[in-house]
Design an enzyme around this catalytic site. Structure first.
Site, short mmCIF file in Angstrom:
data_model
loop_
_atom_site.label_atom_id
_atom_site.label_comp_id
_atom_site.label_asym_id
_atom_site.label_seq_id
_atom_site.Cartn_x
_atom_site.Cartn_y
_atom_site.Cartn_z
CG ASP A 232 -2.15 0.85 1.03
OD1 ASP A 232 -2.19 1.66 0.07
OD2 ASP A 232 -3.11 0.71 1.82
CD1 TRP A 233 0.65 5.63 -3.58
CD2 TRP A 233 0.16 3.47 -3.64
NE1 TRP A 233 0.62 5.24 -4.90
CE2 TRP A 233 0.33 3.91 -4.97
CE3 TRP A 233 -0.13 2.12 -3.44
CZ2 TRP A 233 0.20 3.07 -6.08
CZ3 TRP A 233 -0.26 1.29 -4.53
CH2 TRP A 233 -0.10 1.76 -5.83
#
Length: 739
Positions: A232-233
Site C-alpha cells: 500500500d502507498w
C-alpha cells in the site's frame, strides 16, 4: 518487439536496474528502462470506478482525475449476492482501464467488516469471508479477462483506519485463518489476481510489509500465489526487510533512497541478489502480461456503462422494511420528498476510491421529472448536525399535505471516509429528529438511506418502509426512484448485520481502544456469528432483504457425491410480480468438540422468477464447507459426524433444514485413556465385555444407579480408585477396551 522477460534476462540487468524495478516511480508507475526495452506501467485506484490522475501525481487529489463512470460501492454491490453481476462489473472496469492505458486497478477491497465504526467499510464487501471471497473472485476474473490486472487489498487484517500505519492487529491463529485470511485465500485459488496489496498494519506485532510468514509461507507456499505483492502507498518501513519477507514492489518508491539502499545491501551481503532477482522478475512478468500483451481499446461507451451502473444499483438495494406494502409508490400518490440528500446525494466513498463521475443523476431531479406528484423540502443541512427549525418546519408542513413521505437520510461524507474511523453509528441529530417529526404528522413515512456502513434506527418501528441504498454510484437518482416506484423490484440482501446499537457489537469497548494495538478479543465471533451466539436482537440480520413479491421454499433434498454435498431446493414466486431471490445455505457443525459458530454461510445463489414460476436450485458444499482451522496441527480439519444444513432467505429466516451425516474428514478419537470420563464409558455396548472382565462393571453400575450419579460420572477413569476400584483393574480395562 519487447525482450522476453525471464530469469536469464533479469540476471543480465545490473543491481541498480533491478533495484529500480522493485521501487515504484512517482505515485502511479513502475520504473521504465528504455535501454532494456522495459516500459513503464500505470496503475490507479478503481474499486468502484476508474480514478486515473491525468497529470498530477498526488495520492488523493481529484482535480486531474479523468471522467469515468462511478459504479456502486462494494458495500452495495455485495448486497446483490450476484456473482455474475460482479463479474460484469469487473469487465466494465477492465474496459475503462484499457481505454485509459491503465494496466492494474487497485482493488477490490475484501477486508472484513469487524466493526460498524471502521471508516472504510463502504469499500469492503461483507462481514462474512465466504461471501466476500466469492464476489471478489468474480470481480477479479471480470477485470483480468479484459487484460487488466488487479491488486486485491488490503492484505491482511486491516480493519480500522486510525493509526493504520502503525497499529498491530492481534489475534489467535484460528481467527486469522477462518475470518481474516479466508477471502484472500479463496480469491488467490479461484482467480489468481495479478497482485495483492500489502496493508499498513502489523499482525501480532510483525509489520505486514515485513511479514515473511504472511507474504511467503502462507500466500505463496500454502496457497500457491503466482503474482506480485505490492505495498500500500507508504506501507514500507524498511525496503530491505520487506524484500526479504516477500514484498516485490514498493509503492511509491522513495526514489534514489530506496534504490541505493537495495544496491548497498546486495553489495554488502545483507541481501541475496537472488531475492532481488525474484522480485524484479515478478515485476517484469506483471508488465509483460498486463501492459505489453494487453488488449488495447481506443474508447469505450460511458453511456452504456452508466446504464449498467443503474442496473447494478437496482439489483443491490435492500428493502429492509415494507409494512402494509406502502412501497412501491402508487401513481396517484402525492409524494413529499424530504431531505438534502435527495438533492445532493452521497453516492460514493471518500478518499482513494473517489471518482470524477461521468453523469450524476439525483433522486430529486429524477422524481421531479417523473409523472408523479412530487414536492420537496430540504429539511436539514448536511454541513451541520444541529436541528434547523425553519427547514424542519417547512418539511413538516409539506408532509402534512402528502399521501406519502419519502425521507432521504444518511451519513455525510465528512463523517465517513478513508483515513479515519467513525465515532458513532448514529445518523446526525437533525436527520433522526426530522424522521421522528415526520411520523407524527403522516402515517406513511418511507426512509431512504445513503451510508457506507450500518447505522442505528431509533425510528425503525415508527416508519413504514426503509430502503437501504448505501453509496449507489452515479446512477443513484434513477436507480432509487426505479425501486421506489416498482419499475425495479428490489432483491438485495444485507451483507452485514444491522445491530440495534453500538454497545451490541462484537468489538465494542475494544475497537480503537489503543493507538498501538487492536486486540481481537471476539475471535471468530464476528458479525452474525457473534449475534447468533449471544442471541442478540438486531435491527436487521445478515442476509435479510424484502421484495415486492413473495417466495416459498420446498422440497429440500440433500445428497452426497464423492467429496461434496449437493443441496437442492425448490423456490416458487408466490406473488404477482417478477422478482429475484437469493437462496442461502448455512451449515451448523454438530460434530466437532471445539467452539464453532451457530451457523456459517457456505453457499448462495440468486435466481429470477416470474409470478407463480418455480425453479429447482442446486448448491454444492465441498469439504471446506465443513472445516475449521486446527491450530494444533496447522490444517483445515473436518470431523465426521452430524451437520445441520439450513436453507433460508436470511440468517434468521431459515425455511428448511436437515441434519446429515458427513464422512469427508476424520472420525473422533475412539481411544479410551485414563482421562476418559466415566459418562463416556457408562452405557456403551461395545465396552461391556471389557468392563465385565476387568471387574469395573460393578463399580460403574453403582455409579449409574446412585443418588450422586451425575457428580460421580463426571470423573475421569484415573479417579475410579476413589470409588473402590484398583489401578490394576483400570489398566486391564484400558488394555481390553483399546485392543
Amino acid at each position: 518487439m519487447s525482450a522476453k522477460f525471464d530469469l536469464t534476462f533479469v540476471q543480465g540487468l545490473t543491481v541498480q536496474e533491478k533495484a529500480e524495478l522493485v521501487s515504484g516511480k512517482n505515485f502511479w508507475f513502475t520504473a521504465e528502462n528504455k535501454d532494456k526495452q522495459i516500459p513503464k506501467m500505470m496503475m490507479t485506484d478503481g474499486p468502484s470506478g476508474l480514478r486515473k490522475q491525468a497529470s498530477s501525481a498526488d495520492a488523493l487529489g481529484l482535480n486531474q482525475s479523468v471522467e469515468a463512470v462511478c459504479f456502486p460501492s462494494s458495500a452495495l454491490t455485495a448486497s446483490s449476492f450476484d456473482v455474475e453481476m460482479l463479474y460484469q462489473l469487473g469487465k466494465n472496469l477492465g474496459t475503462a482501464a484499457r481505454a485509459e492505458n491503465v494496466s492494474v486497478l487497485l482493488g477490490p477491497g475484501v477486508n472484513m467488516k469487524r466493526s460498524p465504526l471502521a471508516g472504510r467499510n463502504f469499500e469492503y464487501f461483507s462481514e462474512d469471508p465466504y461471501l466476500a471471497g466469492e464476489l471478489a473472485s468474480a470481480y477479479v476474473n471480470g477485470v483480468q479477462n479484459e487484460g487488466v490486472g488487479v491488486s486485491v487489498k488490503h492484505f491482511a487484517a486491516n480493519n480500522r483506519e486510525n493509526q493504520r500505519f502503525t497499529s498491530s492487529s492481534n489475534m489467535d491463529e484460528r481467527t486469522l485463518r477462518e475470518i481474516y485470511l479466508t477471502a484472500f485465500e479463496k480469491i488467490v485459488k479461484q482467480a489468481q489476481p495479478a497482485t495483492l496489496m500489502c496493508s499498513y498494519n502489523s499482525i501480532n506485532g510483525t509489520l505486514n510489509s515485513q511479514n515473511y510468514r504472511l507474504l511467503t509461507q502462507i500466500l505463496r507456499n500454502e496457497w500457491g500465489f503466482e503474482g506480485l505483492v505490492m505495498s500500500d502507498w507508504g506501507a514500507v518501513a524498511d525496503n530491505i526487510a520487506a524484500l526479504k519477507a516477500g514484498l516485490d514492489l514498493e509503492m511509491p518508491g522513495n526514489g534514489d533512497y530506496s534504490v541505493n539502499r537495495l544496491v548497498a545491501a546486495v553489495h554488502d551481503g545483507e541481501l541475496e541478489e537472488a531475492k532481488l532477482d525474484t522480485a524484479a522478475l515478478r515485476v517484469l512478468r506483471m508488465v509483460e502480461k498486463f501492459h505489453i500483451n494487453a488488449k488495447k481499446a481506443d474508447k469505450y461507451d460511458k453511456a452504456q456503462q452508466h446504464v449498467f451502473a443503474k442496473q447494478a444499483a437496482e439489483d443491490s438495494m435492500v428493502l429492509l422494511k415494507n409494512d402494509t406494502a406502502v412501497l412501491p409508490l402508487d401513481a396517484n400518490d402525492a409524494v413529499a420528498v424530504i431531505g438534502e440528500l435527495a438533492e445532493k446525494p452521497r453516492y460514493q466513498g471518500g478518499g482513494s476510491s473517489h471518482v470524477n463521475a461521468y453523469k450524476l443523476t439525483t433522486p430529486l431531479s429524477v422524481a421531479q421529472s417523473s409523472d408523479y406528484d412530487v414536492t420537496y423540502a430540504q429539511g436539514y443541512t448536511l454541513t451541520d448536525s444541529a436541528v434547523n427549525t425553519q427547514l424542519a418546519d417547512q418539511a413538516i408542513e409539506l408532509a402534512k399535505q402528502a399521501d406519502k413521505v419519502v425521507v432521504f437520510a444518511g451519513v455525510p461524507e465528512q463523517l465517513e471516509s478513508e483515513g479515519f474511523d467513525k465515532e458513532s453509528m448514529d445518523l446526525p441529530e437533525n436527520q433522526n429528529n426530522l424522521i421522528q417529526q415526520m411520523t407524527k404528522v403522516n402515517k406513511h413515512v418511507i426512509v431512504v438511506l445513503q451510508n457506507g456502513s450500518a447505522v442505528t434506527m431509533p425510528w425503525r418501528d415508527n416508519v413504514q418502509a426503509i430502503l437501504e441504498t448505501y453509496l449507489a454510484g452515479e446512477a443513484v437518482g434513477e436507480a432509487t426512484w426505479s425501486v421506489l416506484t416498482g419499475e425495479a423490484n428490489p432483491s438485495g440482501k444485507l451483507a452485514e448485520t444491522f445491530p440495534e446499537k453500538i454497545e451490541d457489537t462484537p468489538a465494542f469497548g475494544t475497537f480503537n481502544a489503543s493507538p498501538e494495538a487492536e486486540n481481537y478479543h471476539e475471535g471468530i465471533y464476528v458479525g452474525y456469528r457473534y449475534y447468533d451466539m449471544k442471541h442478540k436482537q438486531v435491527n436487521f440480520p445478515f442476509g435479510h432483504g424484502l421484495s415486492y413479491t413473495t417466495f416459498e421454499y420446498s422440497d429440500l433434498k440433500i445428497t452426497t457425491e464423492n467429496d461434496r454435498v449437493n443441496v437442492t431446493v425448490k423456490v416458487t414466486n408466490t406473488g404477482a410480480v417478477a422478482g429475484k431471490e437469493t437462496v442461502q445455505v448455512y451449515v451448523q457443525n454438530q460434530a466437532s468438540s471445539v467452539e464453532t459458530p451457530v451457523q456459517e454461510l457456505k453457499a448462495f445463489k440468486k435466481v429470477a422468477l416470474e409470478p407463480k414460476e418455480s425453479q429447482l436450485v442446486t448448491l454444492n458444499l465441498n469439504r471446506r464447507s465443513f472445516a475449521w482451522y486446527d491450530t494444533a496441527n496447522a490444517n483445515w480439519r473436518v470431523d465426521n459426524g452430524h451437520y445441520c444444513i439450513q436453507v433460508g432467505a436470511s440468517s434468521r429466516d431459515i425455511r428448511l433444514s436437515q441434519v446429515i451425516d458427513v464422512k469427508l474428514g476424520t472420525d473422533k478419537p475412539t481411544t479410551i485413556s485414563e482421562d476418559t470420563y466415566l459418562n463416556q464409558v457408562i452405557g456403551r455396548e461395545d465396552l461391556k465385555s471389557a468392563l465385565k472382565q476387568s471387574g469395573l462393571d460393578v463399580v460403574l453400575d453403582n455409579v449409574a444407579s446412585g443418588s450422586d450419579s451425575e457428580l460421580l460420572a463426571n470423573m475421569p477413569l484415573r479417579a475410579i480408585v476413589m470409588l473402590g476400584a484398583s489401578i490394576d483393574q483400570m489398566h486391564q480395562f484400558l488394555a481390553l477396551a483399546n485392543k
